[in-house]
Structure formats: structure tokens, C-alpha cells
Design a protein around this motif. Structure first.
Motif, PDB file in Angstrom:
ATOM      1  N   LEU A 122       0.831  -1.207   0.000  1.00  0.00           N
ATOM      2  CA  LEU A 122       0.000   0.000   0.000  1.00  0.00           C
ATOM      3  C   LEU A 122       0.866   1.258   0.000  1.00  0.00           C
ATOM      4  CD1 LEU A 122      -2.967   0.914   0.073  1.00  0.00           C
ATOM      5  CD2 LEU A 122      -2.792   1.028   2.555  1.00  0.00           C
ATOM      6  N   GLY A 123       1.970   1.229   0.756  1.00  0.00           N
ATOM      7  CA  GLY A 123       2.865   2.373   0.791  1.00  0.00           C
ATOM      8  C   GLY A 123       3.470   2.666  -0.571  1.00  0.00           C
ATOM      9  N   CYS A 124       3.943   1.634  -1.280  1.00  0.00           N
ATOM     10  CA  CYS A 124       4.505   1.836  -2.621  1.00  0.00           C
ATOM     11  C   CYS A 124       3.443   2.334  -3.600  1.00  0.00           C
ATOM     12  CB  CYS A 124       5.113   0.528  -3.140  1.00  0.00           C
ATOM     13  SG  CYS A 124       6.653   0.051  -2.310  1.00  0.00           S
ATOM     14  N   ALA A 125       2.196   1.837  -3.459  1.00  0.00           N
ATOM     15  CA  ALA A 125       1.108   2.301  -4.328  1.00  0.00           C
ATOM     16  C   ALA A 125       0.829   3.781  -4.089  1.00  0.00           C
ATOM     17  CB  ALA A 125      -0.150   1.467  -4.083  1.00  0.00           C
ATOM     18  N   PHE A 126       0.706   4.179  -2.812  1.00  0.00           N
ATOM     19  CA  PHE A 126       0.480   5.593  -2.490  1.00  0.00           C
ATOM     20  C   PHE A 126       1.646   6.458  -2.971  1.00  0.00           C
ATOM     21  CE2 PHE A 126      -2.658   5.294   1.336  1.00  0.00           C
ATOM     22  CZ  PHE A 126      -3.604   4.758   0.483  1.00  0.00           C
ATOM     23  N   PHE A 127       2.860   5.962  -2.774  1.00  0.00           N
ATOM     24  CA  PHE A 127       4.047   6.747  -3.121  1.00  0.00           C
ATOM     25  C   PHE A 127       4.157   6.945  -4.636  1.00  0.00           C
ATOM     26  CE2 PHE A 127       8.598   7.148  -4.107  1.00  0.00           C
ATOM     27  CZ  PHE A 127       8.913   8.255  -3.327  1.00  0.00           C
ATOM     28  N   CYS A 128       4.063   5.858  -5.388  1.00  0.00           N
ATOM     29  CA  CYS A 128       4.184   5.951  -6.851  1.00  0.00           C
ATOM     30  C   CYS A 128       3.019   6.723  -7.456  1.00  0.00           C
ATOM     31  CB  CYS A 128       4.269   4.554  -7.460  1.00  0.00           C
ATOM     32  SG  CYS A 128       5.755   3.634  -7.000  1.00  0.00           S
ATOM     33  N   ALA A 162       2.719 -10.444  -7.037  1.00  0.00           N
ATOM     34  CA  ALA A 162       1.628 -10.080  -7.946  1.00  0.00           C
ATOM     35  C   ALA A 162       0.853  -8.876  -7.421  1.00  0.00           C
ATOM     36  CB  ALA A 162       0.686 -11.275  -8.133  1.00  0.00           C
ATOM     37  N   GLU A 163       0.520  -8.892  -6.094  1.00  0.00           N
ATOM     38  CA  GLU A 163      -0.221  -7.771  -5.520  1.00  0.00           C
ATOM     39  C   GLU A 163       0.584  -6.482  -5.603  1.00  0.00           C
ATOM     40  OE1 GLU A 163       0.093 -10.741  -4.098  1.00  0.00           O
ATOM     41  OE2 GLU A 163      -1.624 -11.263  -2.833  1.00  0.00           O
ATOM     42  N   HIS A 164       1.905  -6.604  -5.358  1.00  0.00           N
ATOM     43  CA  HIS A 164       2.764  -5.421  -5.366  1.00  0.00           C
ATOM     44  C   HIS A 164       2.732  -4.738  -6.732  1.00  0.00           C
ATOM     45  CE1 HIS A 164       6.437  -3.910  -2.934  1.00  0.00           C
ATOM     46  NE2 HIS A 164       5.898  -2.923  -3.604  1.00  0.00           N
ATOM     47  N   ALA A 165       2.930  -5.507  -7.775  1.00  0.00           N
ATOM     48  CA  ALA A 165       2.948  -4.946  -9.126  1.00  0.00           C
ATOM     49  C   ALA A 165       1.590  -4.373  -9.513  1.00  0.00           C
ATOM     50  CB  ALA A 165       3.381  -6.026 -10.125  1.00  0.00           C
ATOM     51  N   ILE A 173       0.689  -0.987  -7.566  1.00  0.00           N
ATOM     52  CA  ILE A 173       1.448   0.169  -8.066  1.00  0.00           C
ATOM     53  C   ILE A 173       0.940   0.597  -9.440  1.00  0.00           C
ATOM     54  CG2 ILE A 173       3.716   0.913  -8.849  1.00  0.00           C
ATOM     55  CD1 ILE A 173       4.945  -0.808  -6.671  1.00  0.00           C
ATOM     56  N   MET A 174       0.667  -0.373 -10.302  1.00  0.00           N
ATOM     57  CA  MET A 174       0.213  -0.059 -11.655  1.00  0.00           C
ATOM     58  C   MET A 174      -1.115   0.695 -11.629  1.00  0.00           C
ATOM     59  SD  MET A 174      -0.730  -2.714 -14.715  1.00  0.00           S
ATOM     60  CE  MET A 174      -2.130  -3.354 -13.773  1.00  0.00           C
ATOM     61  N   PHE A 175      -2.064   0.209 -10.822  1.00  0.00           N
ATOM     62  CA  PHE A 175      -3.371   0.864 -10.762  1.00  0.00           C
ATOM     63  C   PHE A 175      -3.276   2.235 -10.094  1.00  0.00           C
ATOM     64  CE2 PHE A 175      -5.091  -3.581 -11.103  1.00  0.00           C
ATOM     65  CZ  PHE A 175      -5.703  -3.385 -12.337  1.00  0.00           C
ATOM     66  N   ALA A 176      -2.407   2.387  -9.100  1.00  0.00           N
ATOM     67  CA  ALA A 176      -2.256   3.690  -8.443  1.00  0.00           C
ATOM     68  C   ALA A 176      -1.683   4.713  -9.419  1.00  0.00           C
ATOM     69  CB  ALA A 176      -1.346   3.558  -7.224  1.00  0.00           C
ATOM     70  N   MET A 177      -0.760   4.298 -10.263  1.00  0.00           N
ATOM     71  CA  MET A 177      -0.187   5.218 -11.249  1.00  0.00           C
ATOM     72  C   MET A 177      -1.198   5.591 -12.312  1.00  0.00           C
ATOM     73  SD  MET A 177       3.632   3.540 -11.569  1.00  0.00           S
ATOM     74  CE  MET A 177       4.251   4.737 -12.743  1.00  0.00           C
ATOM     75  N   LYS A 178      -2.230   4.761 -12.515  1.00  0.00           N
ATOM     76  CA  LYS A 178      -3.332   5.081 -13.430  1.00  0.00           C
ATOM     77  C   LYS A 178      -4.453   5.831 -12.731  1.00  0.00           C
ATOM     78  CE  LYS A 178      -2.678   1.178 -16.614  1.00  0.00           C
ATOM     79  NZ  LYS A 178      -3.324  -0.017 -17.214  1.00  0.00           N
ATOM     80  N   ASP A 179      -4.215   6.245 -11.469  1.00  0.00           N
ATOM     81  CA  ASP A 179      -5.198   6.988 -10.671  1.00  0.00           C
ATOM     82  C   ASP A 179      -6.449   6.157 -10.395  1.00  0.00           C
ATOM     83  OD1 ASP A 179      -5.919   9.106  -9.112  1.00  0.00           O
ATOM     84  OD2 ASP A 179      -6.765  10.296 -10.750  1.00  0.00           O
ATOM     85  N   ASP A 190      -8.929   2.970  -5.837  1.00  0.00           N
ATOM     86  CA  ASP A 190      -9.881   2.020  -5.265  1.00  0.00           C
ATOM     87  C   ASP A 190      -9.458   0.584  -5.554  1.00  0.00           C
ATOM     88  OD1 ASP A 190     -11.873   3.557  -3.918  1.00  0.00           O
ATOM     89  OD2 ASP A 190     -12.549   4.284  -5.861  1.00  0.00           O
ATOM     90  N   ILE A 191      -8.945   0.352  -6.775  1.00  0.00           N
ATOM     91  CA  ILE A 191      -8.486  -0.997  -7.122  1.00  0.00           C
ATOM     92  C   ILE A 191      -7.214  -1.333  -6.344  1.00  0.00           C
ATOM     93  CG2 ILE A 191      -7.859  -2.525  -9.012  1.00  0.00           C
ATOM     94  CD1 ILE A 191      -9.368  -0.749 -10.908  1.00  0.00           C
ATOM     95  N   SER A 192      -6.296  -0.369  -6.247  1.00  0.00           N
ATOM     96  CA  SER A 192      -5.072  -0.599  -5.472  1.00  0.00           C
ATOM     97  C   SER A 192      -5.382  -0.929  -4.023  1.00  0.00           C
ATOM     98  CB  SER A 192      -4.175   0.646  -5.525  1.00  0.00           C
ATOM     99  OG  SER A 192      -3.728   0.895  -6.829  1.00  0.00           O
ATOM    100  N   LEU A 193      -6.341  -0.186  -3.467  1.00  0.00           N
ATOM    101  CA  LEU A 193      -6.728  -0.431  -2.078  1.00  0.00           C
ATOM    102  C   LEU A 193      -7.366  -1.803  -1.932  1.00  0.00           C
ATOM    103  CD1 LEU A 193      -6.345   1.733   0.171  1.00  0.00           C
ATOM    104  CD2 LEU A 193      -8.816   1.962   0.202  1.00  0.00           C
ATOM    105  N   GLY A 194      -8.184  -2.182  -2.929  1.00  0.00           N
ATOM    106  CA  GLY A 194      -8.796  -3.502  -2.891  1.00  0.00           C
ATOM    107  C   GLY A 194      -7.777  -4.615  -2.954  1.00  0.00           C
ATOM    108  N   VAL A 195      -6.714  -4.412  -3.742  1.00  0.00           N
ATOM    109  CA  VAL A 195      -5.658  -5.422  -3.858  1.00  0.00           C
ATOM    110  C   VAL A 195      -4.889  -5.554  -2.544  1.00  0.00           C
ATOM    111  CG1 VAL A 195      -3.480  -5.968  -4.992  1.00  0.00           C
ATOM    112  CG2 VAL A 195      -5.421  -5.201  -6.355  1.00  0.00           C
TER     113      VAL A 195
END
Length: 421
Positions: A156-162, A317-320, A323-329, A332-337
Motif C-alpha cells: 500500500l505504501g509503494c502504491a500511495f508513493f508511486c 503479484a499484488e505489489h505490481a 502500483i500499476m493501478f495507483a499510477m493510473k489513478d 480504489d483498485i489498489s486499495l482492494g488489492v
């Protein structure tokens, strides 16, 4: 009907283009499935193997799996067997996530999200069952705890950061209602893990050494019922509650992701899931057998290996994806993952392992010892505090990553205390 057909023919809307691409793709799949010639079947098989195996660069790590098996039988280098097994499982975990995403095209987004969380945790489940069979209860507890910590802090931290770096001009927003539900479930899981530990360390059991196991088994059954209720809420009720967000998200997906069409068919997705799960099962056996020897060879505590190293591979798998969905704004999907995976581990996988251990005659319980229980409790509080505003930015992500580094350092200097029954 006529204006719509004309609009699609002239490619006036991105949605029309996306539908045409999808229909062309499905049509091509249908033509392949209707031609039963051996040449067509072989061509489709080769294409599927290319897409799943050779197209992904991470699959360069696949040979490390067989290499770990060879070293296991020819040498006593447990450290290298463990290390190569980790490297060999990493691409399999990522490909499991890919096959699940392909399957989600045919099952729909809600069921697809559930399948993604389930097969995303397949690696942890298989490793846990193997370790449980070998009586390595502490490895099971610590690896599952590490998966929760890794998802909630690192992923979650990497998703928020990226996501925050890419969209630095604004705060990203996500569905606060869904985050509150998941936070509540995580706090319930903390409660289920806290009481057996408190019962043990206060020496207030009716039958010392037995009451905590009985309480753990009862609490596990209750947590499984709660998780079943959560699934019913997600599958039946969630669409009505979160429909505005889902409709907006669907529009964004339709407009921006024209290339998102299934690359393999339904039955190919199911077949690859079976093959990859079987290969993960085989490698997990060698991985578990090498843990103790690797701990001695690398001079690392078993707790650090179980809580930090194992989950990083299992959560590849979750990590990648997060991050990918967070960079696409698409937070909600990143949080779900990330949070959804943590919820499933804490409310389903941990109680499931307690029940499986009960059936195997193993004393698997919810007493994760004081150090691990306190770590989980503080982590859930920190993450719940970060999610309460419904916004994310790169600074929040940085704080979560730094918190994970503190946790990793703590387990590096932590030795499992001797159990005094």
C-alpha cells in the motif's frame, strides 16, 4: 438503434472503439474454437504458451526453481536452495495474478476481484499447508503475519508513493466507505489474535496450554463466519452501495484502457491457474524444508525469514498490480488489492489454517506471541489512521514504507522465545 450503429461505424467514441476491439477479439476466439484442426489447436497452444511464459520478462527467473530442486538432492547448501526457491516462486506468483486477471474478463469485476485476492494469496496458503504438515507452526503464523504487514505497509505504501509522484499536483481520492469496512474486519482479526495471547501471557487459563487452543478454534470458526458475511456483503450489497464510484471507474476504464482485452481464453486461464498452482506447490515443499538450514547458513533469525522474506515473494503479484493501478489513478483498485488481500489473510487464511491444523492434529492456534501481536495491532492502527480521510499522496506512502522498514529491522533482531508450556 440506427444512430448508435452509425456512431460506432464512424468511431466517434472511444467506448465504441473499445467494444469493436473486444468483439473482434471474441470473434477471433470463436473462430479458433470452432476449427478443430490439429494445426489450429497447436497454433492456439503455442500462442498461449508464448503469452504466459515467454512474454513476461520476470519469467527469466523460472529456471531457478528446477535449480533449487537439483541443489536439494545433490548438495547440503540449504541457503542456496532457499534462495533459489524464492526466486523460482516469484514469477509463478506474478503469473498466477496474470492468469486470474485474464479469468476476470469472463467472470466480471466483482467476482474477478475476489478471485484475484484468492489466487494472489495461493502462494501463502500452499506454503502454510506444507509448513503445517511438517509441524512448523511458528513458520505458518509468522509467514501469514508477514503477508498482512507486507500488504498493509509495503504494498500500500509503494502504491500511495508511486501514485502520488505521478499525480503530484493533487491528492488522490479513494472510496472511504470500503476502507472503513476493511479496517473494521482487520480490527476484528486483531481482536481474535489478541485474546489467546493475553490469555496465555497472563496465565489466566482454566486449563493451561489447552484453553488458548480451544479459544483459538472457536474464534477461528467465528472469523470464518464473519468472512462469509463479508463476501455476501461484497457480492450482493456492494454494487448498490458503491455504484456511483463503480460507474465512474467503468467509464475511465472504457475510455483509457482500450487495449484491455483478454489475451487467452477462459479455459486456457483455468488450465494455467491449475498448472501454476501445482508448480508453486512443488517448489513450496523445497522452500519449507530449507528454511531452518537457510537460517543457520545465512545467520538470520527464522522470524525474519518468515515475516519479511517469504511474504515479499508471495506478494509479488499484488505489489505490481497495486502500483500499476495507483499510477493510473485507480486507487480504489489498489486499495482492494492491498487491503483486500490483508483482510482475506487475517479473516480467512489464518482461521482456515487453525481449522486445518485441528484436522491434522497440530496445535495451531491464534496465539501469535506478544511481539507479533503487538506489531500487527500497531500496524492496523497506523493504516486505519492513514485511510480515514479518504485521500492519498506520496508522503503518506513514504511514511508507510518507512514503517515497514522499522518492522523489518525489528524482526531482524527478534529471536523467537522458548515456549514454556
Amino acid at each position: 438503434m440506427e444512430p448508435q450503429l452509425n456512431g460506432e461505424d464512424h468511431d466517434e467514441s472511444p467506448l465504441g472503439v473499445r467494444k469493436m476491439h473486444r468483439f473482434e477479439h471474441i470473434g477471433s476466439m470463436a473462430s479458433v474454437s470452432q476449427s478443430y484442426g490439429p494445426m489450429r489447436t497447436r497454433s492456439r497452444l503455442l500462442m498461449s504458451i508464448y503469452v504466459v511464459i515467454f512474454k513476461a520478462k520476470i519469467n527469466l527467473l523460472l529456471p531457478f526453481g528446477p535449480l533449487a530442486m537439483i541443489l536439494h538432492y545433490l548438495t547440503q547448501m540449504h541457503g542456496w536452495v532457499f534462495f533459489f526457491s524464492l526466486l523460482g516462486i516469484a514469477p509463478l506468483a506474478e503469473r498466477l495474478g496474470y492468469a486470474t486477471e485474464q479469468l476476470a474478463f469472463y467472470t466480471g469485476p466483482t467476482v474477478g476481484g475476489l478471485l484475484n485476492a484468492t489466487f494472489g494469496n495461493a502462494t501463502e496458503m500452499i506454503i502454510s499447508i506444507y509448513a503445517l504438515k511438517n509441524g512448523m507452526i511458528r513458520v505458518v503464523q509468522q509467514s501469514l503475519l508477514g503477508s498482512i504487514l507486507s500488504n498493509m505497509l509495503l504494498v500500500l505504501g509503494c502504491a500511495f508513493f508511486c501514485g502520488g509522484i505521478v499525480h503530484s499536483e493533487k491528492d488522490q481520492i479513494f472510496n472511504k466507505a470500503a476502507a472503513v469496512v476493511n479496517s473494521g474486519l482487520l480490527l476484528m482479526a486483531v481482536m481474535g489474535l489478541t485474546f489467546p495471547a493475553v490469555l496465555h501471557f497472563t496465565h489466566s487459563e482454566v486449563q493451561y496450554g489447552k484453553s488458548e487452543v480451544s479459544l483459538s478454534r472457536f474464534s477461528s470458526c467465528i472469523m470464518l463466519v464473519a468472512y462469509a458475511g463479508y463476501l455476501f456483503f461484497q457480492l450482493k450489497t456492494r454494487h448498490n452501495i458503491y455504484s456511483p464510484i463503480e460507474e465512474e471507474e467503468r467509464q475511465i476504464v472504457d475510455i483509457q484502457d482500450e487495449e484491455d482485452v483478454p489475451e487467452i481464453t477462459l479455459w486456457e486461464s483455468i488450465s494455467w491457474l491449475a498448472v501454476l498452482t501445482a508448480w508453486v506447490s512443488i517448489l513450496s515443499g523445497y522452500l519449507v524444508d530449507a528454511i531452518q538450514g537457510a537460517s543457520e547458513a545465512m545467520n538470520m533469525p527464522v522470524a525474519f525469514i518468515s515475516v519479511i522474506l517469504l511474504p515479499i515473494v508471495g506478494n509479488a503479484a499484488e505489489h505490481a498490480s497495486a502500483i500499476m493501478f495507483a499510477m493510473k489513478d485507480k486507487l480504489d483498485i489498489s486499495l482492494g488489492v492491498a487491503i483486500g488481500s490483508s483482510t482475506q489473510i487475517s479473516m480467512f487464511l489464518i482461521p482456515f489454517c487453525v481449522v486445518i491444523g485441528w484436522m491434522m492434529g497440530q496445535r495451531m492456534d491464534l496465539n501469535f506471541q506478544l511481539f507479533e501481536t503487538a506489531t500487527l495491532f500497531i500496524t492496523v492502527l497506523v493504516v486505519a489512521f492513514m485511510l480515514q480521510e479518504g485521500t492519498a499522496n506520496y508522503f503518506k506512502g513514504l511514511m508507510l514504507i518507512l514503517c515497514y522498514l522499522i518492522v523489518a529491522a525489528s524482526f531482524f533482531v527478534h529471536i523467537d522465545p522458548a515456549i514454556n508450556d
